[in-house]
Scaffold this motif. Structure first.
Motif, PDB file in Angstrom:
ATOM      1  N   MET A   1      40.617 -19.398  45.852  1.00 29.74           N
ATOM      2  CA  MET A   1      39.754 -19.916  44.793  1.00 29.74           C
ATOM      3  C   MET A   1      39.908 -19.171  43.461  1.00 29.74           C
ATOM      4  SD  MET A   1      38.499 -22.649  45.861  1.00 29.74           S
ATOM      5  CE  MET A   1      39.924 -22.911  46.931  1.00 29.74           C
ATOM      6  N   PRO A   2      40.132 -17.853  43.459  1.00 27.46           N
ATOM      7  CA  PRO A   2      40.394 -17.201  42.174  1.00 27.46           C
ATOM      8  C   PRO A   2      41.621 -17.765  41.460  1.00 27.46           C
ATOM      9  CG  PRO A   2      39.803 -15.564  43.804  1.00 27.46           C
ATOM     10  CD  PRO A   2      39.968 -16.859  44.542  1.00 27.46           C
ATOM     11  N   LEU A   3      42.638 -18.173  42.223  1.00 31.12           N
ATOM     12  CA  LEU A   3      43.816 -18.787  41.611  1.00 31.12           C
ATOM     13  C   LEU A   3      43.472 -20.162  41.047  1.00 31.12           C
ATOM     14  CD1 LEU A   3      46.551 -17.831  44.249  1.00 31.12           C
ATOM     15  CD2 LEU A   3      46.026 -16.697  42.072  1.00 31.12           C
ATOM     16  N   MET A   4      42.637 -20.908  41.756  1.00 34.99           N
ATOM     17  CA  MET A   4      42.162 -22.187  41.238  1.00 34.99           C
ATOM     18  C   MET A   4      41.401 -21.975  39.926  1.00 34.99           C
ATOM     19  SD  MET A   4      42.797 -24.984  43.003  1.00 34.99           S
ATOM     20  CE  MET A   4      43.261 -25.590  44.626  1.00 34.99           C
ATOM     21  N   ALA A   5      40.565 -20.946  39.907  1.00 37.34           N
ATOM     22  CA  ALA A   5      39.784 -20.660  38.700  1.00 37.34           C
ATOM     23  C   ALA A   5      40.694 -20.266  37.542  1.00 37.34           C
ATOM     24  CB  ALA A   5      38.776 -19.552  38.984  1.00 37.34           C
ATOM     25  N   LYS A   6      41.736 -19.503  37.832  1.00 35.36           N
ATOM     26  CA  LYS A   6      42.683 -19.110  36.789  1.00 35.36           C
ATOM     27  C   LYS A   6      43.393 -20.330  36.222  1.00 35.36           C
ATOM     28  CE  LYS A   6      46.441 -15.866  35.834  1.00 35.36           C
ATOM     29  NZ  LYS A   6      47.324 -14.817  36.416  1.00 35.36           N
TER      30      LYS A   6
ATOM     31  N   ALA B   1      43.824 -24.242  31.770  1.00 36.39           N
ATOM     32  CA  ALA B   1      43.790 -25.649  31.377  1.00 36.39           C
ATOM     33  C   ALA B   1      42.750 -25.927  30.293  1.00 36.39           C
ATOM     34  CB  ALA B   1      43.511 -26.531  32.593  1.00 36.39           C
ATOM     35  N   GLY B   2      41.864 -24.956  30.045  1.00 35.61           N
ATOM     36  CA  GLY B   2      40.850 -25.136  29.019  1.00 35.61           C
ATOM     37  C   GLY B   2      39.440 -25.362  29.530  1.00 35.61           C
ATOM     38  N   ALA B   3      39.208 -25.146  30.823  1.00 33.16           N
ATOM     39  CA  ALA B   3      37.852 -25.274  31.365  1.00 33.16           C
ATOM     40  C   ALA B   3      36.925 -24.260  30.710  1.00 33.16           C
ATOM     41  CB  ALA B   3      37.860 -25.064  32.876  1.00 33.16           C
ATOM     42  N   VAL B   4      35.641 -24.615  30.639  1.00 31.71           N
ATOM     43  CA  VAL B   4      34.658 -23.743  29.981  1.00 31.71           C
ATOM     44  C   VAL B   4      33.803 -22.979  30.981  1.00 31.71           C
ATOM     45  CG1 VAL B   4      34.570 -25.199  27.922  1.00 31.71           C
ATOM     46  CG2 VAL B   4      32.936 -25.598  29.802  1.00 31.71           C
ATOM     47  N   GLY B   5      33.932 -23.293  32.262  1.00 33.47           N
ATOM     48  CA  GLY B   5      33.134 -22.614  33.266  1.00 33.47           C
ATOM     49  C   GLY B   5      33.645 -22.936  34.655  1.00 33.47           C
ATOM     50  N   ILE B   6      33.121 -22.219  35.632  1.00 31.91           N
ATOM     51  CA  ILE B   6      33.493 -22.388  37.036  1.00 31.91           C
ATOM     52  C   ILE B   6      32.215 -22.531  37.861  1.00 31.91           C
ATOM     53  CG2 ILE B   6      34.637 -21.348  39.035  1.00 31.91           C
ATOM     54  CD1 ILE B   6      36.588 -21.989  36.772  1.00 31.91           C
TER      55      ILE B   6
ATOM     56  N   ARG C   1      31.726 -13.811  48.118  1.00 33.03           N
ATOM     57  CA  ARG C   1      33.087 -13.271  48.061  1.00 33.03           C
ATOM     58  C   ARG C   1      33.903 -13.981  46.995  1.00 33.03           C
ATOM     59  NH1 ARG C   1      36.727 -15.250  52.606  1.00 33.03           N
ATOM     60  NH2 ARG C   1      36.718 -16.994  51.154  1.00 33.03           N
ATOM     61  N   ASP C   2      33.906 -15.303  47.021  1.00 34.36           N
ATOM     62  CA  ASP C   2      34.698 -16.053  46.043  1.00 34.36           C
ATOM     63  C   ASP C   2      34.186 -15.836  44.626  1.00 34.36           C
ATOM     64  OD1 ASP C   2      36.509 -17.019  47.827  1.00 34.36           O
ATOM     65  OD2 ASP C   2      35.683 -19.038  47.955  1.00 34.36           O
ATOM     66  N   ILE C   3      32.859 -15.787  44.457  1.00 31.90           N
ATOM     67  CA  ILE C   3      32.307 -15.587  43.116  1.00 31.90           C
ATOM     68  C   ILE C   3      32.749 -14.242  42.549  1.00 31.90           C
ATOM     69  CG2 ILE C   3      30.177 -15.259  41.795  1.00 31.90           C
ATOM     70  CD1 ILE C   3      28.861 -17.263  43.772  1.00 31.90           C
ATOM     71  N   ILE C   4      32.632 -13.194  43.337  1.00 31.20           N
ATOM     72  CA  ILE C   4      33.029 -11.862  42.869  1.00 31.20           C
ATOM     73  C   ILE C   4      34.518 -11.838  42.529  1.00 31.20           C
ATOM     74  CG2 ILE C   4      33.331  -9.453  43.599  1.00 31.20           C
ATOM     75  CD1 ILE C   4      30.704  -9.821  45.243  1.00 31.20           C
ATOM     76  N   ASP C   5      35.336 -12.433  43.398  1.00 32.65           N
ATOM     77  CA  ASP C   5      36.783 -12.437  43.153  1.00 32.65           C
ATOM     78  C   ASP C   5      37.140 -13.283  41.930  1.00 32.65           C
ATOM     79  OD1 ASP C   5      37.099 -10.789  45.307  1.00 32.65           O
ATOM     80  OD2 ASP C   5      37.821 -12.353  46.675  1.00 32.65           O
ATOM     81  N   ILE C   6      36.460 -14.395  41.751  1.00 29.42           N
ATOM     82  CA  ILE C   6      36.715 -15.252  40.589  1.00 29.42           C
ATOM     83  C   ILE C   6      36.355 -14.527  39.299  1.00 29.42           C
ATOM     84  CG2 ILE C   6      35.820 -17.297  39.368  1.00 29.42           C
ATOM     85  CD1 ILE C   6      35.795 -18.697  42.147  1.00 29.42           C
ATOM     86  N   LYS C   7      35.242 -13.816  39.306  1.00 28.78           N
ATOM     87  CA  LYS C   7      34.809 -13.119  38.093  1.00 28.78           C
ATOM     88  C   LYS C   7      35.777 -11.987  37.722  1.00 28.78           C
ATOM     89  CE  LYS C   7      30.606 -12.521  36.875  1.00 28.78           C
ATOM     90  NZ  LYS C   7      30.697 -13.439  35.721  1.00 28.78           N
TER      91      LYS C   7
END
Length: 231
Positions: free
Chosen positions: A34-39, A44-49, A55-61
């Motif tokens: 999921m962190p790779l998806m967020a990246k 791509a220009g997304a403004v938020g996740i 676990r995923d939230i911490i890794d994404i941040k």
């Protein structure tokens, strides 16, 4: 980050939901997908996740500097709600540092006997600076959520409660319009937004921002639509 700053960052944009539950193709016990998806969403220009699970939230941040809408999906006996349904999940999400916490704000009975308004009051007493997003399924629930003190209302659950009308294959644009004309806090369009044109339609209908999930981050769902189309 102040509420005004968070809201200004997401206004008029696409929030990408990066979630994979156990049993789904992109779920891995050790995380990392999921962190790779967020990246990719960031680039791509997304403004938020929007993300599920601590676990995923911490890794994404750690990977992206975007506002995160955090949820924890967990079911309990005696209640239909499963999106951030109790204070236990709220406590866990606060510790992740996610900027917004979303929760089921439908008016269905809860197993603790507390109304959704009472639950929101408990959260705000414990965390007075928290930014809350109400996941709702009807206009009545959206109006009630604003009265209860949430900061944003999302159409996330339209069609996913037994009594809501948004059961077609596309987003509930009518609910977005109704909410926009009935309450004065930001409306987040979410649910069954499969195509860019639908996201634009939701913004034109008055949505403050749009959450897109399966159409971007669930490859099985995307592939299935192609397979069904040619058959």
């Amino acid at each position: 980050m102040r509420k005004e700053d968070v809201l200004s960052k997401i206004k008029g944009g696409i929030i990408v939901s990066c979630q994979a539950l156990e049993g789904e193709d992109l779920y891995r016990p050790e995380g990392g997908i999921m962190p790779l998806m967020a990246k990719a969403a960031l680039n791509a220009g997304a403004v938020g996740i929007r993300a599920q699970g601590t676990r995923d939230i911490i890794d994404i941040k750690k990977e992206v500097n975007l506002p995160v809408i955090g949820i924890i999906k967990k079911g309990y006996d005696g209640m239909e709600q499963y999106i951030t349904a109790t204070m236990k999940e709220v406590d866990e999400l606060v510790k992740t540092g996610c900027e917004i916490i979303a929760l089921d704000c439908t008016m269905r009975p809860r197993n603790d006997g507390v109304s959704i308004n009472g639950f929101i009051e408990q959260i705000k007493l414990k965390y007075p600076d928290i930014i809350l997003m109400a996941d709702i399924s009807t206009l009545e629930e959206g109006i009630n959520a604003q009265k209860a003190g949430v900061d944003l209302v999302g159409t996330t659950l339209s069609g996913y409660t037994s009594y809501s009308k948004g059961k077609n294959n596309g987003p509930d644009i009518n609910l977005v319009k109704e909410l926009t004309s009935s309450i004065n806090i930001p409306i987040i369009a979410e649910g069954r937004i499969h195509y860019p044109e639908q996201a634009k339609e939701a913004l034109n209908a008055g949505a403050y921002a749009v959450v897109v999930g399966g159409a971007i981050t669930r490859p099985r769902e995307i592939a299935t639509r192609f397979v069904k189309a040619i058959k």
